[in-house]
Enzyme design. Structure first.
Site, short mmCIF file in Angstrom:
data_model
loop_
_atom_site.label_atom_id
_atom_site.label_comp_id
_atom_site.label_asym_id
_atom_site.label_seq_id
_atom_site.Cartn_x
_atom_site.Cartn_y
_atom_site.Cartn_z
N ALA A 83 0.85 -1.20 0.00
CA ALA A 83 0.00 0.00 0.00
C ALA A 83 0.87 1.24 0.00
O ALA A 83 2.04 1.19 0.39
CB ALA A 83 -0.90 0.03 1.24
N SER A 85 1.24 4.71 2.02
CA SER A 85 0.85 4.93 3.42
C SER A 85 1.29 6.27 3.98
O SER A 85 1.48 6.39 5.19
CB SER A 85 1.43 3.80 4.28
OG SER A 85 2.83 3.83 4.23
N TYR A 149 -5.68 8.72 2.63
CA TYR A 149 -5.03 7.47 3.04
C TYR A 149 -5.99 6.64 3.89
O TYR A 149 -6.28 5.47 3.58
CB TYR A 149 -3.74 7.76 3.81
CG TYR A 149 -3.21 6.57 4.56
CD1 TYR A 149 -2.80 5.43 3.88
CD2 TYR A 149 -3.15 6.56 5.95
CE1 TYR A 149 -2.35 4.32 4.57
CE2 TYR A 149 -2.70 5.46 6.65
CZ TYR A 149 -2.31 4.33 5.95
OH TYR A 149 -1.87 3.23 6.63
N ASN A 178 0.51 3.18 16.07
CA ASN A 178 1.83 3.64 15.59
C ASN A 178 2.87 2.54 15.68
O ASN A 178 3.39 2.26 16.77
CB ASN A 178 2.25 4.87 16.39
CG ASN A 178 1.44 6.09 16.00
OD1 ASN A 178 0.22 6.12 16.20
ND2 ASN A 178 2.08 7.07 15.41
N ARG A 227 0.51 9.26 21.30
CA ARG A 227 0.26 8.16 20.37
C ARG A 227 0.51 6.83 21.07
O ARG A 227 1.20 6.76 22.09
CB ARG A 227 1.21 8.24 19.15
CG ARG A 227 0.97 9.44 18.25
CD ARG A 227 -0.32 9.28 17.46
NE ARG A 227 -0.58 10.39 16.56
CZ ARG A 227 -1.19 11.53 16.92
NH1 ARG A 227 -1.60 11.72 18.17
NH2 ARG A 227 -1.40 12.48 16.03
N GLY A 289 -3.91 17.94 10.31
CA GLY A 289 -4.53 16.62 10.36
C GLY A 289 -4.16 15.76 11.54
O GLY A 289 -4.67 14.66 11.69
N1 UFG Z 1 5.87 14.25 15.07
C1 UFG Z 1 6.66 15.32 15.43
N2 UFG Z 1 7.78 15.56 14.70
C2 UFG Z 1 8.14 14.82 13.61
C3 UFG Z 1 7.32 13.71 13.25
C4 UFG Z 1 6.19 13.46 13.99
O1 UFG Z 1 6.37 16.02 16.40
O2 UFG Z 1 9.16 15.12 12.98
C5 UFG Z 1 4.68 13.95 15.87
C6 UFG Z 1 3.39 13.96 15.07
O3 UFG Z 1 2.86 15.28 15.04
C7 UFG Z 1 2.53 13.00 15.88
C8 UFG Z 1 3.53 11.99 16.44
O4 UFG Z 1 4.79 12.64 16.35
O5 UFG Z 1 1.93 13.66 16.94
C9 UFG Z 1 3.60 10.71 15.67
O6 UFG Z 1 3.72 11.02 14.29
P1 UFG Z 1 4.05 9.93 13.18
O7 UFG Z 1 4.17 10.65 11.88
O8 UFG Z 1 5.18 9.09 13.62
O9 UFG Z 1 2.77 9.00 13.19
P2 UFG Z 1 1.21 9.41 13.00
O10 UFG Z 1 0.60 9.29 14.36
O11 UFG Z 1 1.01 10.66 12.28
O12 UFG Z 1 0.78 8.29 11.98
C10 UFG Z 1 0.49 7.00 12.32
C11 UFG Z 1 0.73 6.09 11.13
C12 UFG Z 1 -0.20 6.44 10.00
C13 UFG Z 1 -1.60 6.42 10.51
C14 UFG Z 1 -1.74 7.34 11.69
C15 UFG Z 1 -3.14 7.39 12.24
O13 UFG Z 1 2.07 6.22 10.67
O14 UFG Z 1 -0.05 5.51 8.97
O15 UFG Z 1 -0.86 6.92 12.71
O16 UFG Z 1 -3.35 6.41 13.12
F1 UFG Z 1 -2.44 6.85 9.55
#
Ligand code: UFG
Length: 331
Positions: A83, A85, A149, A178, A227, A289
């Site tokens: 996929a 992602s 997504y 996560n 998370r 988002g």
């Molecule tokens: N974050 C930062 N700095 C960065 C990267 C991330 O502060 O450089 C924060 C983000 O804002 C978030 C947390 O760290 O609060 C985790 O972010 P990630 O990008 O690691 O993961 P996400 O929670 O955004 O995404 C995950 C999965 C997605 C899924 C999403 C929703 O990777 O595929 O959860 O459940 F869609």
């Protein structure tokens, strides 16, 4: 249509789509280690040839085009990881997600139906829920994805539900929160890294100067987002259990997380502890988002699959990711 009989659980023949990617390669490695015969189908658009685990047969090909030919051999099940992602990319280029996720998965489902493959385990996501009404998030929460997504994964879940009902497929969707950590030499390496733990570890290994914390004014105890980080090995265990528990005509959906929330600051602190590096962190604007808090209720997976996450300690998760990162650094 000829259905293969449910196999003895100690040796089954499985197709792993996306087995050259992060979660797919780790799960394929677990399946090989458990004694199964594994064929990996991957187009290497985001995966890596050398991530395909030893002991797997590798077919390089486009999912939509190649799945039928491969499944014609006869398989006991499919684990579908292939996929796109990236949430941000899905907002900018939704067509890639409708084509690469939804249309390609429909082609896979048609191949499964045509060749009578009895079981399917699908990589769904917490992103199908969108902004949660209640935390921890149970599976019967409203599904209101906030980006293409999550919408594409939800559309696939709906397709699978209808195939199970109409065609007797034994199907399980696993909604990951996560995913983090690594399994030996199989881990997370994206050309464009957006995930928190790999980015923080890039700072520790000198590939970046600092980590940006996206917002420090969220409605959480320390102001940063919370998370639910799940070790990829725990996730792989859930896939093995899902294969065993899949029932013909039923589409079961399970959330997978450790059930604990950690803030961005706590993750960075755990990375400092594990690496011994000071890891400079700067506050940056909120990322579009992002919900403030995402934590899974995995009660259903625990009750129905007897799944128990074993590696829930943040330093264990980060420690495995750090070993993987260090092993890949040039010497
Ligand atoms: N974050 C930062 N700095 C960065 C990267 C991330 O502060 O450089 C924060 C983000 O804002 C978030 C947390 O760290 O609060 C985790 O972010 P990630 O990008 O690691 O993961 P996400 O929670 O955004 O995404 C995950 C999965 C997605 C899924 C999403 C929703 O990777 O595929 O959860 O459940 F869609």
């Amino acid at each position: 249509m000829v259905h293969r009989h449910p196999p003895e659980e100690d040796h089954v023949k499985l197709l792993v789509t996306g087995g050259a990617g992060y979660v797919g390669s780790v799960c394929a490695a677990h399946l090989v280690e458990a004694g199964h015969e594994v064929v990996v189908l991957d187009d290497l658009s985001t995966g890596h040839r050398d991530a395909v685990p030893d002991g797997c047969r590798f077919v390089e090909g486009d999912l939509a085009e190649a799945a039928g030919g491969v499944l014609a051999e006869g398989f006991d099940g499919v684990l579908h990881f292939a996929a796109r992602s990236l949430v941000g990319e899905s907002v900018q280029r939704p067509e890639l997600y409708w084509e690469g996720n939804v249309i390609a998965s429909l082609r896979l489902l048609e191949a499964i139906r045509e060749h009578g493959t009895p079981r399917l385990v699908f990589s769904s996501t917490a992103a199908t829920y969108g902004e949660p009404e209640q935390v921890p998030i149970p599976e019967d929460s409203p599904t209101r994805p906030t980006n293409p997504y999550g919408a594409s994964k939800l559309a696939i879940d709906h397709m699978i539900t209808s195939y199970a009902a109409a065609h007797g497929l034994a199907a399980v969707s696993l909604r990951y929160f996560n995913v983090a950590g690594a399994h030996g030499r199989y881990g997370e390496r994206h050309a464009v890294e957006t995930h928190l733990i790999p980015i923080v570890l890039q700072v520790a290994s000198g590939q970046r100067d600092a980590v940006q914390m996206f917002g420090d004014d969220w409605d959480t105890p320390d102001g940063t987002c919370i998370r639910d980080y799940i070790h990829v090995d725990d996730l792989a265990d859930a896939h093995k259990l899902a294969l065993q528990h899949a029932e013909p005509g039923r589409h079961a959906i399970y959330n997978l997380g450790s059930g604990q929330g950690f803030s961005v600051r706590e993750v960075i602190e755990a990375c400092r502890t594990v690496t011994g590096h000071p890891i400079p962190a700067v506050t940056a604007p909120r990322r579009a988002g992002d919900p403030a808090v995402l934590v899974a209720s995995s009660a259903r997976a625990q009750a129905e699959l007897a799944w128990r996450p074993q590696r829930t300690d943040l330093t264990t998760i980060v420690g495995d990711a750090w070993r993987f990162t260090q092993d890949r650094l040039p010497v």
